[in-house]
Design a protein around this motif. Structure first.
Motif, PDB file in Angstrom:
ATOM      1  N   ASP A   1      33.421  48.863  58.400  1.00  0.00           N
ATOM      2  CA  ASP A   1      32.141  48.562  59.204  1.00  0.00           C
ATOM      3  C   ASP A   1      32.293  48.261  60.176  1.00  0.00           C
ATOM      4  OD1 ASP A   1      29.135  48.085  60.444  1.00  0.00           O
ATOM      5  OD2 ASP A   1      28.891  46.617  58.697  1.00  0.00           O
ATOM      6  N   GLY A   2      32.558  50.026  61.722  1.00  0.00           N
ATOM      7  CA  GLY A   2      33.699  49.420  62.665  1.00  0.00           C
ATOM      8  C   GLY A   2      32.871  49.065  63.745  1.00  0.00           C
ATOM      9  N   ASP A   3      31.264  49.736  63.428  1.00  0.00           N
ATOM     10  CA  ASP A   3      30.648  49.323  64.684  1.00  0.00           C
ATOM     11  C   ASP A   3      30.881  47.728  64.474  1.00  0.00           C
ATOM     12  OD1 ASP A   3      30.181  51.324  64.921  1.00  0.00           O
ATOM     13  OD2 ASP A   3      27.610  51.177  64.279  1.00  0.00           O
ATOM     14  N   ALA A   4      30.414  46.634  63.659  1.00  0.00           N
ATOM     15  CA  ALA A   4      30.231  45.212  63.516  1.00  0.00           C
ATOM     16  C   ALA A   4      32.089  44.312  64.135  1.00  0.00           C
ATOM     17  CB  ALA A   4      29.390  44.559  61.622  1.00  0.00           C
ATOM     18  N   LEU A   5      32.436  45.429  63.534  1.00  0.00           N
ATOM     19  CA  LEU A   5      34.129  44.872  63.448  1.00  0.00           C
ATOM     20  C   LEU A   5      33.984  44.830  64.855  1.00  0.00           C
ATOM     21  CD1 LEU A   5      36.315  46.569  60.474  1.00  0.00           C
ATOM     22  CD2 LEU A   5      35.514  43.675  60.882  1.00  0.00           C
ATOM     23  N   ARG A   6      33.923  45.579  65.704  1.00  0.00           N
ATOM     24  CA  ARG A   6      33.801  45.643  67.327  1.00  0.00           C
ATOM     25  C   ARG A   6      33.448  45.004  68.047  1.00  0.00           C
ATOM     26  NH1 ARG A   6      34.778  50.911  66.139  1.00  0.00           N
ATOM     27  NH2 ARG A   6      32.176  51.744  65.914  1.00  0.00           N
ATOM     28  N   LYS A   7      32.085  43.711  67.170  1.00  0.00           N
ATOM     29  CA  LYS A   7      31.246  43.189  68.188  1.00  0.00           C
ATOM     30  C   LYS A   7      32.200  41.388  68.011  1.00  0.00           C
ATOM     31  CE  LYS A   7      26.948  45.320  67.536  1.00  0.00           C
ATOM     32  NZ  LYS A   7      25.935  45.356  67.055  1.00  0.00           N
TER      33      LYS A   7
END
Length: 271
Positions: A204-210
């Motif tokens: 889950d790249g989007d979540a990890l970037r946050k």
């Protein structure tokens, strides 16, 4: 991980890591240990009857000197051995307090120094012989290891408690790994709300970037924590980031149903 001694295997055990920010605080006279909370969590773990290894962070004892002496990258050359000795002295005080609280809570703790269990190469720590950990578990003792300096090829390196916990879980073939913090779990919007991920996948790249990368934390903060935790999840170890302030949360996680926290999932099992 390659190089892990087969003799260290102790399937069915659990590895519980108590974060430094959870068990320590900065008081007016210097760093303090939250003895009441630590003793309560020890009592909870002792009641479970599970064989476990307990790892702890350094928090108010370890992070300020990393900033003060400029080793946020986790490495010190041999010429700065005096700094290592000074910080290790203060960490020894923390370790004594931790063991005292664990014993008061009903565990049978025995401290093992990180420097005898791990070694670093170019700043990356890996386990040496973890046989003593397995032998203590077999005798009904709770091995206790705290984050500390270990030897590097040209000096010293910080071996974070997150790395220690994950490497132990992998080497022992642990059933579960619980990373207890002062956070509710892994926040969906760090600094902008209290909502957490119930499940978090490494894909889950989007979540990890946050997630906060904590540039002023020698251990790398939450982002590094979950990155290490995913390594355990890849090997089928039930891995959780939970709020260690919540009574019953540690044993809930060990049973697969924390009261509050985030389970880390991997889609690269066996990696």
């Amino acid at each position: 991980m390659s190089g892990i001694p087969h003799s260290a295997s102790a399937p069915g055990c659990a590895v519980v890591k108590l974060g430094g920010s959870l068990i320590t605080s900065e008081g007016p006279g210097g760093p303090d240990v939250n003895r009441a909370l630590l003793t309560a969590r020890a009592r909870e773990l002792a009641a479970s009857g599970r064989p476990l290894v307990l790892v702890h962070g350094t928090g108010a004892y370890g992070k300020p000197p990393a900033r003060r002496y400029g080793y946020l990258d986790g490495r010190l050359p041999r010429g700065r051995a005096g700094v290592v000795a000074e910080v290790a002295r203060d960490l020894a005080r923390l370790e004594l307090e931790v063991v005292d609280c664990l014993e008061a809570g009903g565990l049978k703790p025995l401290r093992l120094p990180a420097i005898q269990l791990f070694r670093a190469s170019a700043g990356c720590a890996s386990p040496l012989d973890l046989g003593p950990v397995r032998e203590l578990l077999a005798r009904g003792v709770t091995p206790v290891i705290g984050g500390n300096f270990v030897l590097d090829c040209d000096g010293f390196a910080v071996c974070s408690s997150d790395i220690i916990a994950v490497e132990l879980a992998l080497a022992l073939g642990a059933a579960s790994l619980v990373l207890a913090t002062r956070a509710h779990g892994v926040y969906r919007e760090h600094g902008r709300g209290e909502a957490i991920h119930g499940l978090l996948s490494e894909s889950d790249g989007d979540a990890l970037r946050k997630i906060d990368a904590a540039g002023q934390d020698v251990s790398g903060g939450m982002l590094a924590k979950i990155s290490h935790g995913f390594r355990a999840a890849r090997h089928g170890i039930a891995t959780y980031v939970v709020d260690g302030r919540v009574a019953g949360n540690l044993n809930g996680a060990l049973d697969g149903s924390p009261l509050q926290g985030t389970r880390l999932l991997s889609d690269r099992a066996g990696g």
